[in-house]
Design a protein around this motif. Structure first.
Motif, PDB file in Angstrom:
ATOM      1  N   HIS A   1     -20.963 110.269  14.644  1.00  0.00           N
ATOM      2  CA  HIS A   1     -20.046 108.785  14.458  1.00  0.00           C
ATOM      3  C   HIS A   1     -19.427 108.984  13.216  1.00  0.00           C
ATOM      4  CE1 HIS A   1     -23.911 107.956  12.450  1.00  0.00           C
ATOM      5  NE2 HIS A   1     -24.380 108.384  13.584  1.00  0.00           N
ATOM      6  N   SER A   2     -18.906 107.578  12.789  1.00  0.00           N
ATOM      7  CA  SER A   2     -18.453 107.519  11.614  1.00  0.00           C
ATOM      8  C   SER A   2     -18.995 107.841  10.230  1.00  0.00           C
ATOM      9  CB  SER A   2     -17.497 106.191  11.458  1.00  0.00           C
ATOM     10  OG  SER A   2     -18.677 105.156  11.278  1.00  0.00           O
TER      11      SER A   2
ATOM     12  N   THR B   1      -8.597 114.087  30.522  1.00  0.00           N
ATOM     13  CA  THR B   1      -9.477 113.111  31.031  1.00  0.00           C
ATOM     14  C   THR B   1      -9.123 111.685  31.725  1.00  0.00           C
ATOM     15  OG1 THR B   1      -9.741 112.175  28.687  1.00  0.00           O
ATOM     16  CG2 THR B   1     -11.266 113.738  29.543  1.00  0.00           C
TER      17      THR B   1
ATOM     18  N   PHE C   1     -11.398 112.824  25.014  1.00  0.00           N
ATOM     19  CA  PHE C   1     -10.924 111.518  25.668  1.00  0.00           C
ATOM     20  C   PHE C   1     -10.001 110.489  24.765  1.00  0.00           C
ATOM     21  CE2 PHE C   1     -15.380 112.716  26.841  1.00  0.00           C
ATOM     22  CZ  PHE C   1     -15.121 112.383  28.189  1.00  0.00           C
ATOM     23  N   GLY C   2      -9.526 110.748  23.634  1.00  0.00           N
ATOM     24  CA  GLY C   2      -8.823 110.306  22.791  1.00  0.00           C
ATOM     25  C   GLY C   2      -7.274 109.879  23.532  1.00  0.00           C
ATOM     26  N   VAL C   3      -6.842 108.675  23.134  1.00  0.00           N
ATOM     27  CA  VAL C   3      -5.584 108.187  23.412  1.00  0.00           C
ATOM     28  C   VAL C   3      -4.914 107.567  22.402  1.00  0.00           C
ATOM     29  CG1 VAL C   3      -4.246 106.783  25.121  1.00  0.00           C
ATOM     30  CG2 VAL C   3      -6.197 108.146  25.890  1.00  0.00           C
TER      31      VAL C   3
ATOM     32  N   ARG D   1     -19.801 107.132  19.839  1.00  0.00           N
ATOM     33  CA  ARG D   1     -20.867 106.484  20.172  1.00  0.00           C
ATOM     34  C   ARG D   1     -20.705 105.060  20.866  1.00  0.00           C
ATOM     35  NH1 ARG D   1     -24.539 104.837  14.762  1.00  0.00           N
ATOM     36  NH2 ARG D   1     -22.555 104.259  13.679  1.00  0.00           N
ATOM     37  N   SER D   2     -19.413 104.772  21.290  1.00  0.00           N
ATOM     38  CA  SER D   2     -19.091 103.572  22.273  1.00  0.00           C
ATOM     39  C   SER D   2     -19.790 103.643  23.470  1.00  0.00           C
ATOM     40  CB  SER D   2     -17.634 103.484  22.202  1.00  0.00           C
ATOM     41  OG  SER D   2     -17.294 104.236  23.558  1.00  0.00           O
TER      42      SER D   2
ATOM     43  N   LEU E   1     -18.957 116.367   9.551  1.00  0.00           N
ATOM     44  CA  LEU E   1     -18.589 116.347  11.085  1.00  0.00           C
ATOM     45  C   LEU E   1     -17.996 117.606  11.589  1.00  0.00           C
ATOM     46  CD1 LEU E   1     -18.270 114.566  13.536  1.00  0.00           C
ATOM     47  CD2 LEU E   1     -16.163 113.666  12.550  1.00  0.00           C
TER      48      LEU E   1
ATOM     49  N   ALA F   1     -14.513 111.189  21.516  1.00  0.00           N
ATOM     50  CA  ALA F   1     -14.099 110.229  21.778  1.00  0.00           C
ATOM     51  C   ALA F   1     -14.159 109.217  20.514  1.00  0.00           C
ATOM     52  CB  ALA F   1     -14.917 109.578  22.978  1.00  0.00           C
ATOM     53  N   VAL F   2     -13.289 109.306  19.830  1.00  0.00           N
ATOM     54  CA  VAL F   2     -12.848 108.335  18.385  1.00  0.00           C
ATOM     55  C   VAL F   2     -11.957 107.555  18.443  1.00  0.00           C
ATOM     56  CG1 VAL F   2     -12.549 108.856  15.865  1.00  0.00           C
ATOM     57  CG2 VAL F   2     -14.166 110.590  17.416  1.00  0.00           C
ATOM     58  N   GLY F   3     -10.726 108.022  18.913  1.00  0.00           N
ATOM     59  CA  GLY F   3      -9.567 107.258  18.948  1.00  0.00           C
ATOM     60  C   GLY F   3      -8.774 107.149  17.552  1.00  0.00           C
ATOM     61  N   ARG F   4      -8.875 108.667  16.639  1.00  0.00           N
ATOM     62  CA  ARG F   4      -8.173 108.929  15.645  1.00  0.00           C
ATOM     63  C   ARG F   4      -7.206 110.305  16.086  1.00  0.00           C
ATOM     64  NH1 ARG F   4     -10.701 106.491  10.497  1.00  0.00           N
ATOM     65  NH2 ARG F   4     -11.438 104.788  11.387  1.00  0.00           N
TER      66      ARG F   4
ATOM     67  N   THR G   1     -10.617 109.235  34.838  1.00  0.00           N
ATOM     68  CA  THR G   1     -11.106 107.999  34.945  1.00  0.00           C
ATOM     69  C   THR G   1     -10.631 107.154  36.010  1.00  0.00           C
ATOM     70  OG1 THR G   1     -11.188 107.978  32.607  1.00  0.00           O
ATOM     71  CG2 THR G   1     -11.040 105.915  33.548  1.00  0.00           C
TER      72      THR G   1
ATOM     73  N   THR H   1     -14.813 106.936  32.582  1.00  0.00           N
ATOM     74  CA  THR H   1     -14.379 107.865  31.650  1.00  0.00           C
ATOM     75  C   THR H   1     -15.218 108.859  31.400  1.00  0.00           C
ATOM     76  OG1 THR H   1     -12.900 106.093  30.768  1.00  0.00           O
ATOM     77  CG2 THR H   1     -13.309 108.151  29.617  1.00  0.00           C
TER      78      THR H   1
ATOM     79  N   ILE I   1      -7.856 114.117  14.813  1.00  0.00           N
ATOM     80  CA  ILE I   1      -8.924 114.199  13.727  1.00  0.00           C
ATOM     81  C   ILE I   1      -9.677 115.496  13.899  1.00  0.00           C
ATOM     82  CG2 ILE I   1     -10.679 112.902  15.399  1.00  0.00           C
ATOM     83  CD1 ILE I   1     -12.100 111.892  12.731  1.00  0.00           C
TER      84      ILE I   1
HETATM   85  P1  NDP Z   1     -14.457 102.907  20.004  1.00  0.00           P
HETATM   86  O1  NDP Z   1     -13.609 102.584  18.870  1.00  0.00           O
HETATM   87  O2  NDP Z   1     -15.492 101.865  20.602  1.00  0.00           O
HETATM   88  O3  NDP Z   1     -15.629 104.091  19.481  1.00  0.00           O
HETATM   89  C1  NDP Z   1     -15.000 104.789  18.429  1.00  0.00           C
HETATM   90  C2  NDP Z   1     -16.298 105.876  18.099  1.00  0.00           C
HETATM   91  O4  NDP Z   1     -15.708 106.758  17.313  1.00  0.00           O
HETATM   92  C3  NDP Z   1     -17.251 104.847  17.189  1.00  0.00           C
HETATM   93  O5  NDP Z   1     -18.638 105.489  17.583  1.00  0.00           O
HETATM   94  C4  NDP Z   1     -17.127 105.418  15.957  1.00  0.00           C
HETATM   95  O6  NDP Z   1     -18.230 105.549  14.980  1.00  0.00           O
HETATM   96  C5  NDP Z   1     -16.423 106.870  15.866  1.00  0.00           C
HETATM   97  N1  NDP Z   1     -15.721 107.265  14.802  1.00  0.00           N
HETATM   98  C6  NDP Z   1     -14.589 106.382  14.200  1.00  0.00           C
HETATM   99  N2  NDP Z   1     -14.028 107.002  13.066  1.00  0.00           N
HETATM  100  C7  NDP Z   1     -14.794 108.230  13.056  1.00  0.00           C
HETATM  101  C8  NDP Z   1     -14.773 109.279  12.184  1.00  0.00           C
HETATM  102  N3  NDP Z   1     -13.730 109.176  11.156  1.00  0.00           N
HETATM  103  N4  NDP Z   1     -15.562 110.120  12.343  1.00  0.00           N
HETATM  104  C9  NDP Z   1     -16.543 110.282  13.403  1.00  0.00           C
HETATM  105  N5  NDP Z   1     -16.562 109.292  14.176  1.00  0.00           N
HETATM  106  C10 NDP Z   1     -15.498 108.302  14.110  1.00  0.00           C
HETATM  107  O7  NDP Z   1     -13.647 103.864  20.922  1.00  0.00           O
HETATM  108  P2  NDP Z   1     -13.811 104.009  22.411  1.00  0.00           P
HETATM  109  O8  NDP Z   1     -14.966 104.785  22.551  1.00  0.00           O
HETATM  110  O9  NDP Z   1     -13.561 102.891  23.118  1.00  0.00           O
HETATM  111  O10 NDP Z   1     -12.556 104.985  22.786  1.00  0.00           O
HETATM  112  C11 NDP Z   1     -12.461 106.389  22.212  1.00  0.00           C
HETATM  113  C12 NDP Z   1     -11.091 106.830  22.378  1.00  0.00           C
HETATM  114  O11 NDP Z   1     -10.992 107.216  23.787  1.00  0.00           O
HETATM  115  C13 NDP Z   1      -9.901 106.317  22.164  1.00  0.00           C
HETATM  116  O12 NDP Z   1      -8.867 106.939  21.826  1.00  0.00           O
HETATM  117  C14 NDP Z   1      -9.567 105.338  23.474  1.00  0.00           C
HETATM  118  O13 NDP Z   1      -8.138 104.973  23.731  1.00  0.00           O
HETATM  119  C15 NDP Z   1      -9.926 106.637  24.364  1.00  0.00           C
HETATM  120  N6  NDP Z   1     -10.304 106.182  25.824  1.00  0.00           N
HETATM  121  C16 NDP Z   1      -9.976 107.065  26.966  1.00  0.00           C
HETATM  122  C17 NDP Z   1     -10.109 106.766  27.955  1.00  0.00           C
HETATM  123  C18 NDP Z   1      -9.780 107.756  28.888  1.00  0.00           C
HETATM  124  O14 NDP Z   1      -9.540 107.388  30.261  1.00  0.00           O
HETATM  125  N7  NDP Z   1      -9.515 108.909  28.835  1.00  0.00           N
HETATM  126  C19 NDP Z   1     -10.734 105.564  28.566  1.00  0.00           C
HETATM  127  C20 NDP Z   1     -11.623 104.835  27.298  1.00  0.00           C
HETATM  128  C21 NDP Z   1     -11.129 105.038  26.124  1.00  0.00           C
HETATM  129  P3  NDP Z   1     -19.246 104.293  14.625  1.00  0.00           P
HETATM  130  O15 NDP Z   1     -19.923 103.996  15.945  1.00  0.00           O
HETATM  131  O16 NDP Z   1     -20.044 104.815  13.467  1.00  0.00           O
HETATM  132  O17 NDP Z   1     -18.001 103.034  14.179  1.00  0.00           O
END
Ligand code: NDP
Length: 294
Positions: free
Chosen positions: A199-200, A271, A239-241, A176-177, A205, A218-221, A275, A151, A224
């Protein structure tokens, strides 16, 4: 809307033609078909969908895939034994272990069981460590070849193919995953960008994002990142989905952001397709290395 779209579908399509040619040449020269084995325990719907997508993508590039499914009740030992068997199988060049794994399984231990040479998803600590140790481009490599998660590698490729330069740029990575945010930050640093990782627990931010020439999220919200978090003319890579009422939505509020950004990835079609293309490249690379070391 003023931003230019970073079209991942079109870019991945162009890459598919290149990869298909490279695969055909490799097969002709060696008689070997690059093959990935996908390993899963249980029937997580997202993993089932992704395994099917990988099968189609591989076939579309002239490569093979195998699917190895254990029941939800599989033990860690069973998963590790399956991975060990695939490590030893010379017809398998790449292995991907799907997550989430069933409860009670130590995911880190299963990933450690992978041969780093077959770790086409870049999740083994050897590959992650080599990326962390890699020297910036333009300097001696420092460490040997390694696999980068598909990715972030795809995000870099998408930008590079649109002529985006990294050197000296202020880049903010939100997330930061180990699979997206962290390797993305390392890849950008390697290209001589100045990288801030959020990160969170990041304070202000929005304020940090506003400094970014290139903003990778790449947060997953869902949505945001708002339009007024973006520096005018910035490059935005989402990158979010996220599923919002059955609709796929990114981490960036696209309509707002596209009014301000210079370039932006859509979701879907940004993105995601990249991938798949990068995973194919990694499988081809693994097959090439296996032939060289045979
Ligand atoms: P993770 O849940 O593993 O990591 C999310 C990151 O976002 C963490 O570092 C977390 O911080 C941070 N975060 C969460 N909430 C907040 C906030 N309110 N403010 C700032 N930072 C925040 O997710 P992934 O990295 O695996 O995936 C991220 C997104 O990318 C998802 O939507 C996923 O579906 C998508 N994805 C897309 C792919 C593609 O091919 N396009 C492939 C893989 C994933 P903290 O470390 O402090 O918890």
């Amino acid at each position: 809307m003023s931003a230019t779209i970073l079209d991942g579908r079109a870019t991945a399509r162009a890459m598919r033609r290149e990869i298909k040619k490279a695969v055909a040449k490799f097969k002709k020269g060696t008689g070997v078909t690059p093959t990935i084995a996908v390993v899963r325990a249980g029937e997580d719907p997202g993993s089932v969908w992704y395994a099917n997508a990988i099968k189609k993508t591989m076939a579309g590039h002239g490569m093979d895939s195998q699917l190895h499914v254990l029941p939800e009740t599989a033990t860690q030992e069973e998963l590790v034994a399956l991975v060990a068997r695939l490590n030893a199988d010379s017809n398998v060049h790449g292995i991907m272990i799907q997550e989430p794994m069933p409860k009670g399984i130590d995911e880190a231990e299963v990933k450690k069981a992978l041969s780093p040479d077959k770790d086409v998803d870049g999740v083994h600590e050897v590959n992650a460590g080599r990326l962390a140790l890699a020297a910036p481009t333009g300097r001696p490599a420092g460490v040997g070849p390694f696999f980068v998660p598909a990715t972030p590698a795809g995000g870099m490729e998408l930008m590079a193919r649109h002529g985006i330069e990294f050197e000296g740029k202020n880049v903010v990575v939100v997330g930061r995953s180990s699979i997206v945010g962290k390797p993305m930050a390392l890849l950008l640093m390697r290209e001589n960008a100045t990288v801030t990782v959020c990160h969170s627990r990041t304070d202000d931010l929005a304020g940090v994002c506003r400094q970014a020439d290139i903003l990778c999220v790449a947060v997953g919200r869902a949505e945001i990142v708002r339009g007024d978090w973006i520096k005018p003319g910035a490059v935005v890579v989402d990158f979010g989905v996220n599923d919002v009422d059955g609709k796929m939505v990114g981490d960036v509020a696209y309509e707002e952001a596209a009014e301000v950004a210079g370039m932006i990835t859509p979701v879907p079609g940004g993105t995601g397709p990249m991938t798949n293309a990068m995973l194919c490249l990694n499988v081809l690379e693994a097959a090439k290395r296996s032939v060289l070391s045979a």
